[in-house]
Motif scaffolding. Structure first.
Motif, mmCIF file in Angstrom:
data_model
loop_
_atom_site.group_PDB
_atom_site.id
_atom_site.type_symbol
_atom_site.label_atom_id
_atom_site.label_comp_id
_atom_site.label_asym_id
_atom_site.label_seq_id
_atom_site.Cartn_x
_atom_site.Cartn_y
_atom_site.Cartn_z
ATOM 1 N N ASN A 158 30.011 -12.754 3.102
ATOM 2 C CA ASN A 158 31.032 -11.714 3.150
ATOM 3 C C ASN A 158 32.196 -12.200 4.006
ATOM 4 O OD1 ASN A 158 30.027 -8.702 2.113
ATOM 5 N ND2 ASN A 158 28.344 -10.099 2.606
ATOM 6 N N CYS A 173 21.211 -9.459 -4.785
ATOM 7 C CA CYS A 173 22.646 -9.181 -4.755
ATOM 8 C C CYS A 173 23.309 -9.819 -5.962
ATOM 9 C CB CYS A 173 23.265 -9.713 -3.463
ATOM 10 S SG CYS A 173 22.777 -8.782 -1.989
ATOM 11 N N LEU A 178 21.979 -5.294 -6.685
ATOM 12 C CA LEU A 178 22.935 -4.512 -5.909
ATOM 13 C C LEU A 178 24.355 -5.008 -6.155
ATOM 14 C CD1 LEU A 178 21.104 -4.387 -2.450
ATOM 15 C CD2 LEU A 178 21.103 -2.629 -4.237
ATOM 16 N N ASP A 179 25.292 -4.088 -6.120
ATOM 17 C CA ASP A 179 26.711 -4.450 -6.192
ATOM 18 C C ASP A 179 27.138 -4.891 -4.796
ATOM 19 O OD1 ASP A 179 29.326 -4.813 -6.904
ATOM 20 O OD2 ASP A 179 29.829 -2.671 -6.893
ATOM 21 N N ALA A 180 26.632 -6.047 -4.405
ATOM 22 C CA ALA A 180 26.856 -6.573 -3.058
ATOM 23 C C ALA A 180 26.789 -8.085 -3.120
ATOM 24 C CB ALA A 180 25.803 -6.037 -2.082
ATOM 25 N N THR A 181 27.376 -8.732 -2.126
ATOM 26 C CA THR A 181 27.351 -10.190 -2.081
ATOM 27 C C THR A 181 26.604 -10.661 -0.844
ATOM 28 O OG1 THR A 181 29.457 -10.276 -0.898
ATOM 29 C CG2 THR A 181 29.549 -10.372 -3.301
ATOM 30 N N PRO A 228 21.680 -8.014 2.329
ATOM 31 C CA PRO A 228 22.239 -6.698 2.003
ATOM 32 C C PRO A 228 21.836 -5.604 2.979
ATOM 33 C CG PRO A 228 20.428 -7.230 0.523
ATOM 34 C CD PRO A 228 20.734 -8.479 1.307
ATOM 35 N N SER A 284 24.961 -6.038 4.984
ATOM 36 C CA SER A 284 26.242 -5.929 4.293
ATOM 37 C C SER A 284 26.338 -4.702 3.395
ATOM 38 C CB SER A 284 26.497 -7.189 3.457
ATOM 39 O OG SER A 284 25.508 -7.341 2.450
ATOM 40 N N ALA A 285 25.201 -4.181 2.930
ATOM 41 C CA ALA A 285 25.181 -3.005 2.049
ATOM 42 C C ALA A 285 23.972 -2.141 2.380
ATOM 43 C CB ALA A 285 25.158 -3.440 0.585
ATOM 44 N N THR A 314 20.924 -0.595 -0.086
ATOM 45 C CA THR A 314 19.587 -1.160 0.129
ATOM 46 C C THR A 314 18.570 -0.054 0.353
ATOM 47 O OG1 THR A 314 20.539 -3.177 1.072
ATOM 48 C CG2 THR A 314 18.240 -2.714 1.580
#
Length: 267
Positions: free
Chosen positions: A164, A214, A240-243, A247, A250-251, A255
């Protein structure tokens, strides 16, 4: 030995709720769960710990003979469950801990009700018919760099692993976590992580399993998530719509939602 102090075990949430055991990955400790644990503890008895050699665990209990293979980490998981008299445990493992959970469930199948794997990889090295994300030369270079200059490696790799770049504070946190680990212990854990091959163990999993990945992850690319999902009968794959590879940092909301949705279907 007192397992509670050895592994710096902490427990939150209602005493009569289903048990959720959170297991951190390489170079980390239970602090990596801090953004998801409070929400999970609203519905679950959340048990967190540090593997021996990580965080605030008892470093005197560490030995290369035990922790030079994933079996040593799986033994930590089983011994924690036995020490707390846990049953029907919902195991949540991040990264390499996903495979430690697979081994623990095979060793003590009666203990576990489900497995959740966050960014799992049973094998990091590409091979015939398998894409792990790294060539053998890549892994050799990674380990050589880590072993020759662990602090420098940590500063360079942690932001890449976190994935991120627009949120540099996350990369800095992972860097600090890596750097807090004894370099000698980190070298052994890294070899255990990146040179293990647990692909055959996936087919032994017999409990409901969530594979949580992710959309972009340089450590565990989506080809690996698809492989794990296909190898574990009846598993669920959620992207997940995450990088990045963490996560839970970051998300955290996404999660928590994925884990609670999956476990809600198991009740």
């Amino acid at each position: 030995m007192d397992i509670v102090s050895r592994n710096n075990i902490t427990v939150t949430g209602p005493e009569d709720a289903p048990v959720l055991l959170l297991a951190h990955g390489f170079g980390c400790d239970q602090n990596m769960w801090r953004l998801v644990a409070p929400a999970l503890a609203e519905s679950f008895r959340v048990v967190m710990f540090d593997y021996v050699g990580s965080g605030r665990s008892d470093l005197s209990a560490w030995s290369e003979a035990r922790y030079g293979s994933l079996d040593g980490y799986a033994r930590d998981v089983v011994e924690i469950c036995e020490a707390l008299d846990l049953r029907d445990v919902h195991f949540v493992g991040h990264s390499v801990s996903s495979m430690a959970g697979v081994l623990a469930a095979a060793t003590a199948p009666g203990l576990f009700a489900s497995l959740t794997m966050i960014g799992p990889s049973p094998c990091y090295v590409d091979g015939p018919g398998y894409q792990g994300g790294f060539s053998a030369e890549d892994i050799d270079e990674l380990l050589e760099s880590l072993e020759s200059n662990y602090l420098g490696w940590s500063a360079a790799m942690a932001p890449v692993i976190m994935g991120n770049p627009d949120r540099p504070e996350l990369g800095e946190e992972l860097t600090n976590s890596f750097c807090a680990t004894d370099p000698a212990i980190a070298r052994v854990f890294a070899r255990t992580t990146f040179l293990s091959d647990s692909r055959d163990d996936l087919r032994k999993v017999s409990v409901p399993t969530l594979v949580l990945e992710c959309s972009q992850d340089v450590i565990a690319p989506r080809e690996v998530g698809a492989y794990v999902h296909a190898a574990i009968p009846g598993s669920r794959l959620v992207t997940l719509d995450a990088t990045g590879h963490c996560p839970q940092l970051s998300a955290p909301e996404a999660t928590v939602a994925a884990i609670t949705d999956f476990l809600g279907d198991q009740s």
